[in-house]
Design an enzyme around this catalytic site. Structure first.
Site, PDB file in Angstrom:
ATOM      1  N   HIS A 213      -7.886  -4.573  10.372  1.00  0.00           N
ATOM      2  CA  HIS A 213      -7.343  -4.105   9.107  1.00  0.00           C
ATOM      3  C   HIS A 213      -5.964  -4.508   8.594  1.00  0.00           C
ATOM      4  CE1 HIS A 213      -5.056  -0.427   9.480  1.00  0.00           C
ATOM      5  NE2 HIS A 213      -3.853  -0.694   9.134  1.00  0.00           N
TER       6      HIS A 213
ATOM      7  N   ASP B 268      -7.621  -2.457  14.047  1.00  0.00           N
ATOM      8  CA  ASP B 268      -9.581  -2.093  13.684  1.00  0.00           C
ATOM      9  C   ASP B 268      -9.306  -3.527  12.990  1.00  0.00           C
ATOM     10  OD1 ASP B 268      -8.138  -1.899  11.853  1.00  0.00           O
ATOM     11  OD2 ASP B 268      -9.364   0.190  10.981  1.00  0.00           O
TER      12      ASP B 268
ATOM     13  N   GLU C  83      -9.526  -1.532   5.394  1.00  0.00           N
ATOM     14  CA  GLU C  83     -10.369  -1.040   6.218  1.00  0.00           C
ATOM     15  C   GLU C  83     -11.893  -2.410   6.132  1.00  0.00           C
ATOM     16  OE1 GLU C  83      -9.319   0.475   8.741  1.00  0.00           O
ATOM     17  OE2 GLU C  83      -8.340   2.962   8.501  1.00  0.00           O
TER      18      GLU C  83
ATOM     19  N   ASP D 107       1.368  -0.939   0.425  1.00  0.00           N
ATOM     20  CA  ASP D 107       0.265  -0.115  -0.224  1.00  0.00           C
ATOM     21  C   ASP D 107       1.060   1.773   0.503  1.00  0.00           C
ATOM     22  OD1 ASP D 107       1.010  -0.028   2.485  1.00  0.00           O
ATOM     23  OD2 ASP D 107      -1.413  -0.428   3.054  1.00  0.00           O
TER      24      ASP D 107
HETATM   25  C1  GLP Z   1      -0.390   0.278   8.426  1.00  0.00           C
HETATM   26  C2  GLP Z   1      -0.338  -0.518   7.737  1.00  0.00           C
HETATM   27  C3  GLP Z   1      -0.481  -1.757   7.530  1.00  0.00           C
HETATM   28  C4  GLP Z   1       0.053  -1.862   8.918  1.00  0.00           C
HETATM   29  C5  GLP Z   1      -0.989  -1.209  10.007  1.00  0.00           C
HETATM   30  C6  GLP Z   1      -0.027  -1.676  11.063  1.00  0.00           C
HETATM   31  O1  GLP Z   1      -2.048   1.183   8.467  1.00  0.00           O
HETATM   32  N1  GLP Z   1      -0.991  -0.079   6.103  1.00  0.00           N
HETATM   33  O2  GLP Z   1       0.257  -2.157   6.594  1.00  0.00           O
HETATM   34  O3  GLP Z   1       0.032  -2.858   9.294  1.00  0.00           O
HETATM   35  O4  GLP Z   1      -0.477  -0.027   9.449  1.00  0.00           O
HETATM   36  O5  GLP Z   1       0.990  -0.978  11.606  1.00  0.00           O
HETATM   37  P1  GLP Z   1       1.786  -0.841  12.508  1.00  0.00           P
HETATM   38  O6  GLP Z   1       2.852  -2.183  12.495  1.00  0.00           O
HETATM   39  O7  GLP Z   1       3.129   0.279  13.114  1.00  0.00           O
HETATM   40  O8  GLP Z   1       1.228  -0.971  14.237  1.00  0.00           O
END
Ligand code: GLP
Length: 241
Positions: free
Chosen positions: A137, A135, A142, A67
């Site tokens: 995702h 959440d 989402e 992404d």
């Molecule tokens: C973002 C990314 C996800 C990731 C999520 C959790 O939203 N798009 O790919 O898994 O954050 O991030 P973190 O690993 O910093 O908790």
């Protein structure tokens, strides 16, 4: 099917994820699906260390990222393009042309989505790295995202923008409101998945992913239908299992 591994420290969690990755990158022309966020940083550090100490080469490896934010240039210090270069690509011998990060810039983002899907058309990802949002995702899919989704533009939820504000001077107004993301169907095509989650704020999402109903309310729950998912957790993220 989940193989759940719980390790005490983030370093040990990263080592377990690296073991799964190492099996795949031994194959010279492997295809890696890569993720951003703080969770995979330890894994990327271990890949870099292994590249330097063992000479593991990425010259014939290709990567596709999950992404990218829209509304900020790819040169922004918080873009996922920048993240991947700073945390992995600049430190291994992967050719730039072998790396793919969705493009969140330009006037026709729908065309960017189609172009990204096209770039993956004949590709099967050997290993997909994932984190998970609080959440539930995965990538930027989402709650409510259809399970048959391909690369698409997503409105980010307040909760996700709040979670990610720590990367934007703790100011939610600086966090982009939209992102371009691989869809859930795109992610499910990978042969193997390794998902990393640490910290108490992931415990509910991890529970929903593994034990909840398969529902678009928790996008990660679709992984119950995947044949090969390794989930590496610390005790706080595993607390509700
Ligand atoms: C973002 C990314 C996800 C990731 C999520 C959790 O939203 N798009 O790919 O898994 O954050 O991030 P973190 O690993 O910093 O908790």
């Amino acid at each position: 099917m989940f193989n759940v591994i719980v390790r005490d420290t983030y370093d040990e969690v990263s080592s377990e994820a690296f073991k799964v990755m190492k099996e795949v990158v031994r194959k010279k022309n492997a295809v890696l699906g890569l993720a951003t966020g703080s969770s995979p940083i330890g894994l990327y550090k271990k890949m870099i260390a292994d590249h330097h100490s063992e000479g593991t080469s990425y010259k014939e490896i290709r990567t596709w990222n999950l992404d990218e934010y829209t509304g900020i240039p790819h040169t922004h210090d918080q873009s996922y393009y920048t993240f991947m270069h700073e945390n992995l690509f600049n430190h291994i011998d992967i050719p730039e042309e072998n790396t793919h990060v969705p493009c969140g810039e330009g006037d026709d983002l729908e065309q960017n989505c189609r172009d990204y899907e096209k770039s993956m058309e004949d590709v099967i990802v050997d290993i997909q790295v994932l984190g998970i949002g609080s959440d539930g995702h995965i990538a930027f899919n989402e709650p409510g995202t259809p399970f048959d989704s391909l690369t698409h533009i997503m409105d980010l939820t307040e909760q996700t923008r709040q979670d990610n504000a720590r990367f934007f001077d703790n100011d939610i107004d600086q966090v982009p409101t939209h992102a371009i993301t691989m869809g859930l169907a795109s992610i499910m095509r990978a042969r193997k998945i390794v998902l990393i989650a640490t910290g108490a704020n992931k415990a509910d999402a991890v529970y929903g992913m593994i034990h909840g109903p398969i529902t678009t309310d928790c996008p990660a729950s679709i992984l119950q239908a995947h044949p090969d998912v390794t989930v590496v957790l610390d005790p706080a993220a595993a607390a509700k299992l």
